[in-house]
Design a protein around this motif. Structure first.
Motif, PDB file in Angstrom:
ATOM      1  N   THR A  73      84.800  62.757  -4.309  1.00 28.32           N
ATOM      2  CA  THR A  73      83.625  62.054  -3.804  1.00 28.32           C
ATOM      3  C   THR A  73      82.364  62.727  -4.321  1.00 28.32           C
ATOM      4  N   VAL A  74      81.262  62.016  -4.232  1.00 22.25           N
ATOM      5  CA  VAL A  74      79.973  62.585  -4.623  1.00 22.25           C
ATOM      6  C   VAL A  74      79.678  63.818  -3.768  1.00 22.25           C
ATOM      7  N   THR A  75      79.917  63.717  -2.476  1.00 20.68           N
ATOM      8  CA  THR A  75      79.666  64.848  -1.575  1.00 20.68           C
ATOM      9  C   THR A  75      80.499  66.060  -1.974  1.00 20.68           C
ATOM     10  N   ALA A  76      81.783  65.855  -2.237  1.00 20.12           N
ATOM     11  CA  ALA A  76      82.654  66.970  -2.615  1.00 20.12           C
ATOM     12  C   ALA A  76      82.218  67.573  -3.949  1.00 20.12           C
ATOM     13  N   LEU A  77      81.811  66.737  -4.886  1.00 18.12           N
ATOM     14  CA  LEU A  77      81.366  67.236  -6.186  1.00 18.12           C
ATOM     15  C   LEU A  77      80.103  68.069  -6.044  1.00 18.12           C
ATOM     16  N   ILE A  78      79.122  67.579  -5.299  1.00 15.90           N
ATOM     17  CA  ILE A  78      77.888  68.331  -5.082  1.00 15.90           C
ATOM     18  C   ILE A  78      78.181  69.644  -4.365  1.00 15.90           C
ATOM     19  N   THR A  79      79.056  69.610  -3.367  1.00 16.43           N
ATOM     20  CA  THR A  79      79.418  70.829  -2.631  1.00 16.43           C
ATOM     21  C   THR A  79      80.074  71.849  -3.552  1.00 16.43           C
ATOM     22  N   GLU A  80      81.023  71.401  -4.368  1.00 18.03           N
ATOM     23  CA  GLU A  80      81.728  72.306  -5.278  1.00 18.03           C
ATOM     24  C   GLU A  80      80.770  72.958  -6.280  1.00 18.03           C
ATOM     25  N   VAL A  81      79.910  72.150  -6.872  1.00 20.45           N
ATOM     26  CA  VAL A  81      78.973  72.678  -7.868  1.00 20.45           C
ATOM     27  C   VAL A  81      77.993  73.650  -7.205  1.00 20.45           C
ATOM     28  N   THR A  82      77.524  73.321  -6.026  1.00 18.44           N
ATOM     29  CA  THR A  82      76.590  74.199  -5.314  1.00 18.44           C
ATOM     30  C   THR A  82      77.261  75.513  -4.923  1.00 18.44           C
ATOM     31  N   GLU A  83      78.484  75.444  -4.404  1.00 18.97           N
ATOM     32  CA  GLU A  83      79.201  76.668  -4.045  1.00 18.97           C
ATOM     33  C   GLU A  83      79.426  77.544  -5.269  1.00 18.97           C
ATOM     34  N   ARG A  84      79.784  76.927  -6.376  1.00 20.39           N
ATOM     35  CA  ARG A  84      80.010  77.675  -7.612  1.00 20.39           C
ATOM     36  C   ARG A  84      78.721  78.353  -8.064  1.00 20.39           C
ATOM     37  N   GLU A  85      77.610  77.658  -7.950  1.00 21.59           N
ATOM     38  CA  GLU A  85      76.322  78.212  -8.374  1.00 21.59           C
ATOM     39  C   GLU A  85      75.906  79.392  -7.498  1.00 21.59           C
ATOM     40  N   LEU A  86      76.261  79.369  -6.238  1.00 24.22           N
ATOM     41  CA  LEU A  86      75.865  80.434  -5.318  1.00 24.22           C
ATOM     42  C   LEU A  86      76.870  81.578  -5.238  1.00 24.22           C
ATOM     43  N   ASP A  87      77.978  81.469  -5.929  1.00 28.83           N
ATOM     44  CA  ASP A  87      79.039  82.472  -5.890  1.00 28.83           C
ATOM     45  C   ASP A  87      78.577  83.774  -6.573  1.00 28.83           C
ATOM     46  N   GLU A  88      78.564  84.856  -5.834  1.00 25.52           N
ATOM     47  CA  GLU A  88      78.106  86.148  -6.360  1.00 25.52           C
ATOM     48  C   GLU A  88      78.998  86.664  -7.483  1.00 25.52           C
ATOM     49  N   ASP A  89      80.314  86.493  -7.366  1.00 25.86           N
ATOM     50  CA  ASP A  89      81.218  86.947  -8.423  1.00 25.86           C
ATOM     51  C   ASP A  89      80.920  86.218  -9.731  1.00 25.86           C
ATOM     52  N   ARG A  90      80.605  84.940  -9.652  1.00 24.29           N
ATOM     53  CA  ARG A  90      80.268  84.159 -10.838  1.00 24.29           C
ATOM     54  C   ARG A  90      79.001  84.717 -11.479  1.00 24.29           C
ATOM     55  N   LYS A  91      78.012  85.034 -10.647  1.00 22.27           N
ATOM     56  CA  LYS A  91      76.767  85.590 -11.174  1.00 22.27           C
ATOM     57  C   LYS A  91      77.027  86.907 -11.887  1.00 22.27           C
ATOM     58  N   LYS A  92      77.871  87.749 -11.309  1.00 26.23           N
ATOM     59  CA  LYS A  92      78.207  89.027 -11.947  1.00 26.23           C
ATOM     60  C   LYS A  92      78.917  88.795 -13.270  1.00 26.23           C
ATOM     61  N   PHE A  93      79.853  87.848 -13.295  1.00 27.47           N
ATOM     62  CA  PHE A  93      80.591  87.526 -14.508  1.00 27.47           C
ATOM     63  C   PHE A  93      79.643  87.051 -15.604  1.00 27.47           C
ATOM     64  N   LEU A  94      78.737  86.143 -15.241  1.00 25.78           N
ATOM     65  CA  LEU A  94      77.798  85.620 -16.229  1.00 25.78           C
ATOM     66  C   LEU A  94      76.863  86.696 -16.749  1.00 25.78           C
ATOM     67  N   SER A  95      76.461  87.623 -15.895  1.00 26.22           N
ATOM     68  CA  SER A  95      75.603  88.698 -16.374  1.00 26.22           C
ATOM     69  C   SER A  95      76.386  89.616 -17.312  1.00 26.22           C
ATOM     70  N   GLY A  96      77.691  89.772 -17.072  1.00 29.79           N
ATOM     71  CA  GLY A  96      78.533  90.553 -17.981  1.00 29.79           C
ATOM     72  C   GLY A  96      78.647  89.895 -19.340  1.00 29.79           C
ATOM     73  N   ILE A  97      78.720  88.570 -19.343  1.00 34.40           N
ATOM     74  CA  ILE A  97      78.772  87.842 -20.608  1.00 34.40           C
ATOM     75  C   ILE A  97      77.482  88.065 -21.391  1.00 34.40           C
ATOM     76  N   GLU A  98      76.354  88.027 -20.708  1.00 30.39           N
ATOM     77  CA  GLU A  98      75.072  88.249 -21.376  1.00 30.39           C
ATOM     78  C   GLU A  98      75.034  89.645 -22.004  1.00 30.39           C
ATOM     79  N   GLU A  99      75.523  90.637 -21.287  1.00 31.92           N
ATOM     80  CA  GLU A  99      75.552  92.000 -21.824  1.00 31.92           C
ATOM     81  C   GLU A  99      76.470  92.076 -23.042  1.00 31.92           C
TER      82      GLU A  99
END
Length: 89
Positions: free
Chosen positions: A49-75
């Motif tokens: 559903t649209v609601t589930a898709l928005i929720t999933e994308v938002t949760e992924r964006e706010l995930d701290e582990d994801r942010k750490k991973f992406l900063s590691g990629i930049e390094e």
């Protein structure tokens, strides 16, 4: 004889087949028509559903582990040329 009173407690809200106990909040966002159609099409293609898709994308964006991973990629990207020189293409 007086009638018994109910203690103050929240009653569950029935939504379809599941029972929700104040687990979610409603958020209203404004989308232009074309974007909303694209969002609905993507959700349908993913079988969700649209609601589930928005929720999933938002949760992924706010995930701290994801942010750490992406900063590691930049390094890693900062040192990519050295890696290529040292170990080949």
């Amino acid at each position: 004889m007086s009638r018994p009173t109910l203690a103050a407690f929240r009653l569950p809200v029935q939504h379809g087949r599941c029972t929700v106990l104040d687990m979610s909040r409603h958020v209203t966002i404004r989308l232009d028509e074309e974007f909303h159609e694209r969002l609905k099409a993507r959700a349908a293609a993913l079988g969700t559903t649209v609601t589930a898709l928005i929720t999933e994308v938002t949760e992924r964006e706010l995930d701290e582990d994801r942010k750490k991973f992406l900063s590691g990629i930049e390094e890693f990207a900062d040192h990519w040329s050295y890696f290529q020189e040292r170990f080949g293409h």
